[in-house]
Structures are given as structure tokens and as C-alpha cells.
Design an enzyme around this catalytic site. Structure first.
Site, mmCIF file in Angstrom:
data_model
loop_
_atom_site.group_PDB
_atom_site.id
_atom_site.type_symbol
_atom_site.label_atom_id
_atom_site.label_comp_id
_atom_site.label_asym_id
_atom_site.label_seq_id
_atom_site.Cartn_x
_atom_site.Cartn_y
_atom_site.Cartn_z
ATOM 1 N N GLY A 154 -61.394 -74.646 -19.106
ATOM 2 C CA GLY A 154 -60.110 -74.024 -18.819
ATOM 3 C C GLY A 154 -58.946 -74.398 -19.716
ATOM 4 O O GLY A 154 -58.040 -73.599 -19.922
ATOM 5 N N GLU A 214 -55.144 -80.750 -19.025
ATOM 6 C CA GLU A 214 -55.822 -79.960 -17.993
ATOM 7 C C GLU A 214 -55.058 -78.662 -17.764
ATOM 8 O O GLU A 214 -53.834 -78.628 -17.849
ATOM 9 C CB GLU A 214 -55.899 -80.805 -16.712
ATOM 10 C CG GLU A 214 -56.465 -80.106 -15.497
ATOM 11 C CD GLU A 214 -57.946 -79.772 -15.594
ATOM 12 O OE1 GLU A 214 -58.335 -79.117 -16.574
ATOM 13 O OE2 GLU A 214 -58.707 -80.141 -14.682
ATOM 14 N N ASP A 215 -55.802 -77.598 -17.496
ATOM 15 C CA ASP A 215 -55.151 -76.309 -17.241
ATOM 16 C C ASP A 215 -54.381 -76.320 -15.931
ATOM 17 O O ASP A 215 -53.218 -75.945 -15.875
ATOM 18 C CB ASP A 215 -56.187 -75.166 -17.246
ATOM 19 C CG ASP A 215 -57.403 -75.444 -16.368
ATOM 20 O OD1 ASP A 215 -57.463 -76.510 -15.714
ATOM 21 O OD2 ASP A 215 -58.313 -74.592 -16.341
ATOM 22 N N PHE A 218 -54.428 -68.441 -6.220
ATOM 23 C CA PHE A 218 -55.497 -68.497 -7.221
ATOM 24 C C PHE A 218 -55.059 -67.712 -8.460
ATOM 25 O O PHE A 218 -54.693 -66.552 -8.368
ATOM 26 C CB PHE A 218 -56.800 -67.916 -6.668
ATOM 27 C CG PHE A 218 -57.954 -68.135 -7.597
ATOM 28 C CD1 PHE A 218 -58.586 -69.369 -7.680
ATOM 29 C CD2 PHE A 218 -58.391 -67.107 -8.420
ATOM 30 C CE1 PHE A 218 -59.632 -69.580 -8.563
ATOM 31 C CE2 PHE A 218 -59.456 -67.307 -9.306
ATOM 32 C CZ PHE A 218 -60.072 -68.545 -9.382
ATOM 33 N N VAL A 219 -55.078 -68.366 -9.607
ATOM 34 C CA VAL A 219 -54.589 -67.734 -10.830
ATOM 35 C C VAL A 219 -55.689 -67.626 -11.892
ATOM 36 O O VAL A 219 -56.632 -68.418 -11.907
ATOM 37 C CB VAL A 219 -53.378 -68.501 -11.412
ATOM 38 C CG1 VAL A 219 -52.210 -68.497 -10.427
ATOM 39 C CG2 VAL A 219 -53.726 -69.924 -11.787
ATOM 40 N N ASP A 256 -55.368 -78.813 -8.816
ATOM 41 C CA ASP A 256 -55.422 -78.217 -7.490
ATOM 42 C C ASP A 256 -55.492 -79.353 -6.455
ATOM 43 O O ASP A 256 -54.459 -79.924 -6.106
ATOM 44 C CB ASP A 256 -56.658 -77.297 -7.458
ATOM 45 C CG ASP A 256 -56.745 -76.425 -6.231
ATOM 46 O OD1 ASP A 256 -56.303 -75.281 -6.286
ATOM 47 O OD2 ASP A 256 -57.285 -76.899 -5.214
ATOM 48 N N LYS A 265 -50.513 -77.474 -8.428
ATOM 49 C CA LYS A 265 -50.278 -76.920 -7.085
ATOM 50 C C LYS A 265 -50.005 -78.098 -6.152
ATOM 51 O O LYS A 265 -50.945 -78.653 -5.570
ATOM 52 C CB LYS A 265 -51.520 -76.171 -6.593
ATOM 53 C CG LYS A 265 -51.906 -74.951 -7.404
ATOM 54 C CD LYS A 265 -53.176 -74.345 -6.811
ATOM 55 C CE LYS A 265 -53.701 -73.190 -7.633
ATOM 56 N NZ LYS A 265 -55.012 -72.714 -7.135
ATOM 57 N N ASP A 311 -60.414 -68.872 -15.517
ATOM 58 C CA ASP A 311 -61.336 -67.778 -15.190
ATOM 59 C C ASP A 311 -61.466 -67.547 -13.701
ATOM 60 O O ASP A 311 -61.131 -68.398 -12.885
ATOM 61 C CB ASP A 311 -62.724 -68.092 -15.738
ATOM 62 C CG ASP A 311 -63.431 -69.159 -14.911
ATOM 63 O OD1 ASP A 311 -62.823 -70.215 -14.670
ATOM 64 O OD2 ASP A 311 -64.574 -68.923 -14.476
ATOM 65 N N ARG A 365 -60.578 -65.357 -18.942
ATOM 66 C CA ARG A 365 -60.050 -66.431 -19.788
ATOM 67 C C ARG A 365 -59.275 -65.899 -20.992
ATOM 68 O O ARG A 365 -58.412 -66.567 -21.541
ATOM 69 C CB ARG A 365 -61.187 -67.318 -20.307
ATOM 70 C CG ARG A 365 -61.930 -68.093 -19.240
ATOM 71 C CD ARG A 365 -62.792 -69.169 -19.887
ATOM 72 N NE ARG A 365 -63.799 -69.711 -18.985
ATOM 73 C CZ ARG A 365 -63.572 -70.681 -18.095
ATOM 74 N NH1 ARG A 365 -62.374 -71.200 -17.988
ATOM 75 N NH2 ARG A 365 -64.545 -71.117 -17.323
HETATM 76 P P1 5GP Z 1 -59.161 -79.889 -8.508
HETATM 77 O O1 5GP Z 1 -60.214 -80.874 -8.827
HETATM 78 O O2 5GP Z 1 -57.772 -80.386 -8.859
HETATM 79 O O3 5GP Z 1 -59.234 -79.417 -7.081
HETATM 80 O O4 5GP Z 1 -59.477 -78.594 -9.324
HETATM 81 C C1 5GP Z 1 -59.123 -78.510 -10.646
HETATM 82 C C2 5GP Z 1 -59.965 -77.490 -11.357
HETATM 83 O O5 5GP Z 1 -60.246 -76.380 -10.539
HETATM 84 C C3 5GP Z 1 -59.194 -76.979 -12.554
HETATM 85 O O6 5GP Z 1 -59.573 -77.660 -13.701
HETATM 86 C C4 5GP Z 1 -59.603 -75.535 -12.610
HETATM 87 O O7 5GP Z 1 -60.704 -75.405 -13.472
HETATM 88 C C5 5GP Z 1 -60.004 -75.180 -11.220
HETATM 89 N N1 5GP Z 1 -58.922 -74.447 -10.532
HETATM 90 C C6 5GP Z 1 -58.063 -74.908 -9.604
HETATM 91 N N2 5GP Z 1 -57.210 -73.968 -9.196
HETATM 92 C C7 5GP Z 1 -57.529 -72.862 -9.893
HETATM 93 C C8 5GP Z 1 -56.975 -71.543 -9.939
HETATM 94 O O8 5GP Z 1 -56.008 -71.165 -9.254
HETATM 95 N N3 5GP Z 1 -57.575 -70.668 -10.805
HETATM 96 C C9 5GP Z 1 -58.634 -71.017 -11.583
HETATM 97 N N4 5GP Z 1 -59.125 -70.088 -12.386
HETATM 98 N N5 5GP Z 1 -59.166 -72.256 -11.579
HETATM 99 C C10 5GP Z 1 -58.618 -73.163 -10.746
HETATM 100 MG MG MG Z 2 -60.253 -77.116 -15.499
#
Ligand code: 5GP
Ligand code: MG
Length: 181
Positions: free
Chosen positions: A50, A104-105, A157-158, A108, A136, A164, A170
Site C-alpha cells: 500500500g 505506511e499508507d 474504507f478508502v 487502522d 483512523k 486497494d 491502487r
Molecule cells: P491495521 O493493522 O492498522 O489495522 O491495518 C493497517 C493496514 O490495513 C494498512 O496497512 C492497510 O493496508 C489496511 N487498511 C486499513 N484501513 C484501510 C482502508 O480504509 N482501505 C484500504 N484499502 N486498506 C486499509
Molecule cells: Mg499497508
């Protein structure tokens, strides 16, 4: 080219943050990092897949000496986090005594980066900080300090700009969020 709505698989997404706004945000982050890491030669670790676009645009705006490497972690499937952080794949650099900045993109729940930080901490880096294009805050479940946050967004969700939905989206220049339509 940007559109107002895009259809990806079964879902409709609407324009959310334009490429122009993203690049402004990226510029601000790069300026802050360049200021804070002057003479420190940071090692950026971009989290694939991402963060590839974010990493590319950010690096072009960083004005100090720096290095970059790319790592892959297991993490997300479909529209929910799986909760597994297995291993860090592709890290060949010796990060001991290095100033590491994770790219990191989107953050979450924070699970992915919390796991990554713990793994990296065992490798004796001089420091580890996080730069995330999007965070977030309402979804955060782990004690994670994101020093460089591009934008805080609600729990939507984006897709786009490297992110993606089940493999697609992407390549979109702008960020889109899912609609209820
Ligand atoms: P976390 O471990 O913080 O819950 O999740 C992080 C990863 O989940 C990010 O690196 C990303 O790849 C994916 N992710 C979280 N939220 C989103 C979202 O809104 N859209 C997309 N496409 N990926 C997300
Ligand atoms: Mg990611």
C-alpha cells in the site's frame, strides 16, 4: 484523470481526497522529516504494497541524505483486518544504530505497525518512528505513537493512491471512500 465515483468489484466509491491535496500533505510531512533528521541519514522502511506511492512521492520531497528499503508484512484481507502479523519479509539492511522511519499508507487498528515496531525493536535501532499518510484515530486499538501523520480520517474504507480493495484501485491518483449507495 479523476472521476467523482468509481466502481470496484461490488462497491461504489466517491472522491475523497484529491491528488493535489495528498501531495500538499506529503510535502508537509517531508519538510518536517527533513528538518528533524538533518545529519541523521534516516532509513525509511516502506510497507508494501500500500505505501509504494506515498513512499515514492515523499522521497522526492525529502531534502536530506536518506536511504529506503521496502518490507512486506502480512495483514489485511477484504474490508476487515485479519489481525495476523506474521513476519517482516525483505529486510536485508542491518538496522542497528540506524534511525528508522516506517512509511505506511494508513493506520487502522494499529496492529500491523505495533507488531512491526516490536520486531524492529529487537534489532537495536537508534530510533524508530512512524510516518503514515492516513490515520483512523477512532479505529486505533494498540498503543501506537504516529509521529508523522498526514491526515486523520473517520472510520471509512478508502481506496486509491496505492490502497486497494481486494487487489484493485491502487492505480487511482486520488483517494476515494466507500459509499452506501
Ligand atoms: P491495521 O493493522 O492498522 O489495522 O491495518 C493497517 C493496514 O490495513 C494498512 O496497512 C492497510 O493496508 C489496511 N487498511 C486499513 N484501513 C484501510 C482502508 O480504509 N482501505 C484500504 N484499502 N486498506 C486499509
Ligand atoms: Mg499497508
Amino acid at each position: 484523470m479523476s472521476q467523482h465515483h468509481v466502481k470496484i468489484h461490488d462497491k461504489t466509491f466517491q472522491i475523497y481526497i484529491s491528488e493535489r491535496q495528498i501531495l500538499q500533505t506529503v510535502e508537509v510531512l517531508a519538510a518536517r522529516i527533513s528538518h528533524d533528521y538533518k545529519h541523521k541519514r534516516p532509513l525509511f522502511l516502506a510497507v508494501l504494497n500500500g505505501a509504494f506511492m506515498f513512499a515514492s512521492d515523499l522521497l522526492k520531497e525529502v531534502s536530506i541524505n536518506c536511504e529506503i528499503s521496502f518490507v512486506k508484512l502480512s495483514s489485511y484481507e477484504d474490508m476487515g483486518s485479519t489481525g495476523h502479523v506474521t513476519e517482516v519479509i525483505g529486510l536485508k539492511e542491518d538496522i542497528s544504530q540506524r534511525h528508522v522511519i516506517i512509511l505506511e499508507d494508513i493506520v487502522d487498528s494499529g496492529r500491523t505497525l505495533y507488531g512491526l515496531q516490536n520486531t524492529l525493536a529487537d534489532m537495536y535501532p537508534a530510533s524508530v518512528e512512524i510516518a503514515a499518510l492516513l490515520v483512523k484515530p477512532d479505529a486505533l486499538q494498540h498503543p501506537l505513537q504516529v509521529k508523522y501523520t498526514g491526515r486523520s480520517i473517520p472510520n471509512d474504507f478508502v481506496v486509491g493512491y496505492g490502497l486497494d480493495y481486494n487487489g484493485l484501485g491502487r492505480n487511482l491518483r486520488d483517494l476515494y471512500k466507500v459509499t452506501d449507495l
